[in-house]
Design an enzyme around this catalytic site. Structure first.
Site, mmCIF file in Angstrom:
data_model
loop_
_atom_site.group_PDB
_atom_site.id
_atom_site.type_symbol
_atom_site.label_atom_id
_atom_site.label_comp_id
_atom_site.label_asym_id
_atom_site.label_seq_id
_atom_site.Cartn_x
_atom_site.Cartn_y
_atom_site.Cartn_z
ATOM 1 N N ASP A 37 -37.450 -52.830 39.131
ATOM 2 C CA ASP A 37 -38.581 -52.050 38.638
ATOM 3 C C ASP A 37 -39.793 -52.261 39.536
ATOM 4 O O ASP A 37 -40.882 -52.616 39.083
ATOM 5 C CB ASP A 37 -38.879 -52.427 37.183
ATOM 6 C CG ASP A 37 -39.674 -51.337 36.457
ATOM 7 O OD1 ASP A 37 -39.801 -50.229 37.025
ATOM 8 O OD2 ASP A 37 -40.168 -51.595 35.352
ATOM 9 N N ILE A 39 -55.774 -56.569 27.270
ATOM 10 C CA ILE A 39 -56.027 -56.015 28.598
ATOM 11 C C ILE A 39 -54.944 -55.039 29.024
ATOM 12 O O ILE A 39 -54.904 -54.622 30.164
ATOM 13 C CB ILE A 39 -56.167 -57.128 29.664
ATOM 14 C CG1 ILE A 39 -54.997 -58.117 29.582
ATOM 15 C CG2 ILE A 39 -57.491 -57.851 29.526
ATOM 16 C CD1 ILE A 39 -54.980 -59.133 30.719
ATOM 17 N N GLY A 40 -54.069 -54.688 28.100
ATOM 18 C CA GLY A 40 -53.076 -53.689 28.493
ATOM 19 C C GLY A 40 -51.941 -53.613 27.497
ATOM 20 O O GLY A 40 -51.756 -54.494 26.663
#
Ligand code: NAG
Ligand code: NAG
Ligand code: NAG
Ligand code: NAG
Ligand code: NAG
Length: 827
Positions: free
Chosen positions: A606, A488-489
């Site tokens: 981040d 999925i990524g």
């Protein structure tokens, strides 16, 4: 040390997946007996066989002819002078259990013995006399390689003991920062040097749990003897329903038998439904107490049904508890810790639960387990008496004095040498690692290895998060052997797969590239961070796997993906303004918690829309802690060697000065706010130059007072001007050039909540034409982003809300406060 230890730890961790925690140290000593004695499958070893443990001026082995009770109580050691048991141990928290059962042996009437027991750091008992069988349980963090228990007779009396247990406790058991009772502030002292004595450990609504039914060999008493009015309470038992979500509680936190039974309000026999269930416990006055409540909603039929309050001595511990918002499932095990603010003045403590006033549809309250632990006082004592540690022994015990001198001298030297070695070892280890710069600052307040983050520097320390370790085979199963259709990524760290554990839990599995050293550091940071922090608005870590050089992280699955995905580029339906505000508020809560929630601030480093994830209800959770660091006040001069983070979100001040503070996260969050408002990438090189950088572009329009010109098309006309203004102002303040001019995350949270209230006021049917003067200017306290001022006055309430407490208010009480604010402003 090194490899050997690692191996042992690894093996014990593998075992503990199926059988709970396996303690590195497990001393069970049968005192005064030539034989081992087995009690419920646990072998207590004779202290004559383990003779190197004990140093005593005189050997007196007492025994009784009786067949009452387990074998360990048939014998005892009697000490007429200062005597010590010395256990060589692995550093960390340990149970110390002392078994006493007085009987008469020759001239020694143990019921009249009077003595002290102490460790190197704490006084456990002083002027102690015992008339009937009792087990005293302590939990001590031992920071040396030996634990020395010293028995000191009071005056001309003597000491005795029947059995001793010294057993490792998982490091994660006592690490939380408890809240104060009667005040939502957090207990600021670290729990790491706190010695605790278990005063009561109760299985609410359930049976007696004996050590063989508890992974940490604890005993849990039934609660009925402590109930003040038994007719107000009833019990529920559904052990099979209990779900252990490892980031909240495991069988080590408390066994299934504890979470699977509870005492609830007996509303059947008491139709008024508005009462408290109360227990009363005896305690020792003069000490502060630590409370650990265990909850598991085995009574509700659906989520968000049960809301209840918890009190200790008529003071609020916590109000409006909705367990489903903590664990996101029914019957999820959860524990909460509290401490009393000051030493108890009386010898009784009352604990009450009652229905919340907020949600009265199903008035009920439950509690599944409770531990009440005495905390040592500022002198390190758990018992106050004539015993003074280190005092010279009385004349009568001259010969003993020699022995102590001889024992303590070398011991001190050993401790000193030991710590030198420890520091050296750590230093060497660190320089070997080479990539240590991505770790937490190593030295905290000048002490080496003092922080719970810094101890993550060695490989073995990862294994201390044993509760989270998942076997590779289970990960393969969950992802169908990393089937590409489940991908999925892909991120900097590696590929992400959707998976399902065999208990049906949906998970996201992030598999790191094993070759990357950088990845290894991030992997460790992520585990360290996520296993320390649990919060509704932080993505929770379910486990990790480091078998065969794999670096796999397993998270709760977030159904709706990233916030970024819902803003642009993916074709998903656009979010409403209210949804966007709620998402920003959720993420702000998560960051606020990181910055303030624990004893030391943590900087995420981040923050971006791709690191804010959405669950099935679009609740926002902050993810990706691989770069995070503890805050700057630890080391004001800390200058990081490489600027990390994501382009477009980077704090310009951090870039210039390379000095990291929480305010860098605030800057990045400001960029996210404009991204959410304008629904475009933060850097878009395809646009004309002046538009490329979203932060610059948005600030330009904001300064002209025309930000509405560039907001997401789909928001046009659906966003109330006041709400937009508040939101934009907040974003603008976040983007201030200098960190000191930026608000704290607590201020940001507050302002976003306010922006939501301003938007909601319309939906609640307030006439639109009133709107502009209804709101007017914000009260100065709210507009005031001043640095020193960490609290805000709320009109209509007498007290002050501390910033740190904002997060603890449930959403409902928060919106009540705000609607009051909006209304009073309107008048
Ligand atoms: C007593 O227990 C110890 C450790 O469990 C064991 O090594 C020893 O053999 C036992 N001794 C006897 C006599 O059973
Ligand atoms: C024990 O104390 C040491 C030194 O203060 C600390 O590093 C460690 O984290 C503590 N362990 C626990 C389990 O509190
Ligand atoms: C406790 O353990 C024993 C065996 O060790 C088992 O037979 C018993 O059912 C357990 N009791 C509970 C309440 O789990
Ligand atoms: C429950 O106890 C608390 C603390 O003593 C008290 O404030 C509250 O009013 C009680 N609730 C009920 C319904 O009696
Ligand atoms: C308990 O003792 C430790 C030293 O061992 C001390 O740092 C701590 O403050 C004491 N706790 C309390 C509540 O005074």
């Amino acid at each position: 040390m090194g490899f050997g230890n690692f191996l042992v730890l690894t093996i014990s961790c593998l075992i503990c997946i199926c059988h709970g925690f396996t303690p590195p140290d497990n001393y069970l000593i049968n005192c005064g007996s030539p034989d081992n004695s087995t009690v419920m499958d646990r072998v207590f070893m004779s202290d004559k066989l383990a003779s190197n443990l004990l140093t005593s001026p005189k050997e007196i082995l007492a025994s009784q002819d009786s067949n009452s009770g387990p074998g360990i109580y048939l014998t005892a050691r009697v000490f007429t002078g200062v005597s010590t048991y010395k256990f060589s141990i692995t550093r960390g928290r340990h149970w110390v259990r002392l078994h006493f059962d007085p009987f008469d042996y020759q001239n020694f009437q143990m019921g009249s013995a009077k003595f002290a027991v102490s460790s190197q750091t704490h006084v456990l008992l002083s002027d102690f006399t015992v008339k009937k069988r009792i087990v005293k349980e302590y939990s001590l963090n031992v920071t040396t390689d030996d634990l020395v228990l010293t028995f000191t007779p009071s005056g001309s009396s003597f000491a005795f003991v029947n059995a001793i247990e010294v057993i490792s406790v998982p490091d994660t058991l006592i690490t939380a920062s408890p809240k104060f009772i009667g005040n939502s502030a957090t207990f600021q002292q670290s729990m790491s040097s706190q010695a605790l004595e278990t005063i009561h450990r109760v299985n609410m609504g359930g049976p007696l749990v004996t050590p063989n039914n508890d992974t940490l060999t604890r005993t849990w008493q039934p609660d009925s003897d402590f109930l003040l009015e038994k007719n107000l309470a009833k019990t529920v038992s559904k052990p099979a329903a209990v779900k252990f979500v490892p980031s909240y509680a495991t069988e080590d936190t408390a066994p299934r038998t504890v979470y699977g039974t509870c005492t609830e309000m007996n509303s059947v026999d008491n139709p008024s439904s508005n009462f408290n269930v109360t227990w009363e416990f005896e305690v020792d006055p003069g000490f502060q107490y630590y409370f650990r409540f265990h909850f598991c909603d085995i009574v509700s039929l659906s989520l968000n049904q049960l809301y209840f309050d918890v009190y200790v001595d008529s003071l609020v511990a916590v109000l409006n508890v909705d367990l489903s918002t903590y664990v996101n499932t029914l019957a999820g095990a959860y524990s909460m810790d509290f401490v009393t603010q000051s030493p108890k003045g009386t010898n009784k403590i009352r604990v009450s639960i009652g229905p919340s006033a907020l949600n009265t549809d199903y008035p009920n309250a439950i509690v599944n387990g409770l531990e009440i632990m005495k905390m040592n006082n500022s002198k390190g004592q758990l018992s106050i008496g004539t015993f003074v540690p280190g005092s010279s022994p009385s004349t009568k015990q001259k010969n003993v004095g020699l022995i102590i001198g001889a024992t303590i001298g070398p011991l001190l030297a050993l401790v000193f040498l030991g710590s030198c070695f420890f520091v050296l070892f750590k230093k060497r280890k660190r320089s070997q690692d080479g990539h240590s710069k991505t770790w937490m600052p190593f030295s905290i307040n000048g002490t080496s290895g003092g922080s719970k983050y810094s101890n993550g520097t060695t490989l073995t320390s990862i294994t201390t998060n044993a509760n989270y370790r998942i076997p590779f085979a289970a990960v393969k199963d969950a992802t169908n052997n990393f089937d590409e259709s489940r991908n999925i990524g892909v991120g900097g760290f590696g590929k992400v797969y959707k998976g399902e554990l065999n208990d049906g839990t949906k998970v996201a599995v992030k598999r790191g590239n094993p070759k990357s050293q950088q990845g290894l550091a991030e992997f460790r940071t992520e585990i360290e961070m996520l296993s320390q922090f649990r919060h509704r608005h932080l993505v929770s870590l379910i486990g990790y796997c480091d078998e065969n050089n794999e670096m796999i992280l397993i998270y709760e699955y977030m159904e709706n993906g990233t916030v970024k995905g819902h803003l642009y580029g993916s074709g998903l339906p656009s979010l409403t303004w209210k949804q966007r505000l709620e998402i920003c508020i959720g993420a702000a809560r998560g960051l606020h918690y990181l910055h303030t929630g624990d004893s030391k601030p943590v900087i995420h480093r981040d923050v971006k829309s791709a690191n804010i994830l959405l669950d099935e209800n679009f609740m926002a959770k902050v993810a990706d802690f691989g770069l995070s660091k503890t805050g700057p006040e630890l080391d004001q001069t800390h200058v990081s060697t490489a600027v990390k983070g994501s382009f477009g979100y980077l704090d310009p001040e951090y870039f210039r000065r390379q000095q990291l503070t929480e305010k860098s996260d605030v800057y990045s969050f400001g960029v996210v706010l404009f991204e959410v408002l304008c629904a475009r990438p933060v850097i878009d090189p395809t646009l004309p130059r002046e538009m490329v950088n979203l932060a610059e572009w948005a600030m330009k329009w904001q300064k002209k007072g025309q930000l509405d010109q560039i907001i997401d098309q789909s928001l046009r006309g659906n966003i109330r001007p006041d709400s937009l203004r508040k939101f934009a102002e907040t974003g603008e303040k976040c983007l201030a050039d200098y960190g000191v001019d930026r608000p704290s995350m607590g201020d940001v949270l507050w302002n976003l909540e306010y922006a939501l209230q301003l938007q909601e006021a319309v939906i609640d049917g307030e006439p639109e034409d009133n709107s502009t003067n209804m709101i007017g200017e914000l009260p100065p306290q709210i507009n005031n982003f001043s640095q020193g001022d960490t609290s805000v006055n709320i009109p209509g309430t007498a007290g002050q809300f501390e910033q740190s407490s904002i997060d603890d208010l449930s959403g409902v009480s928060m919106s009540k406060v705000f609607s009051q604010l909006v209304k009073s402003e309107g008048r």
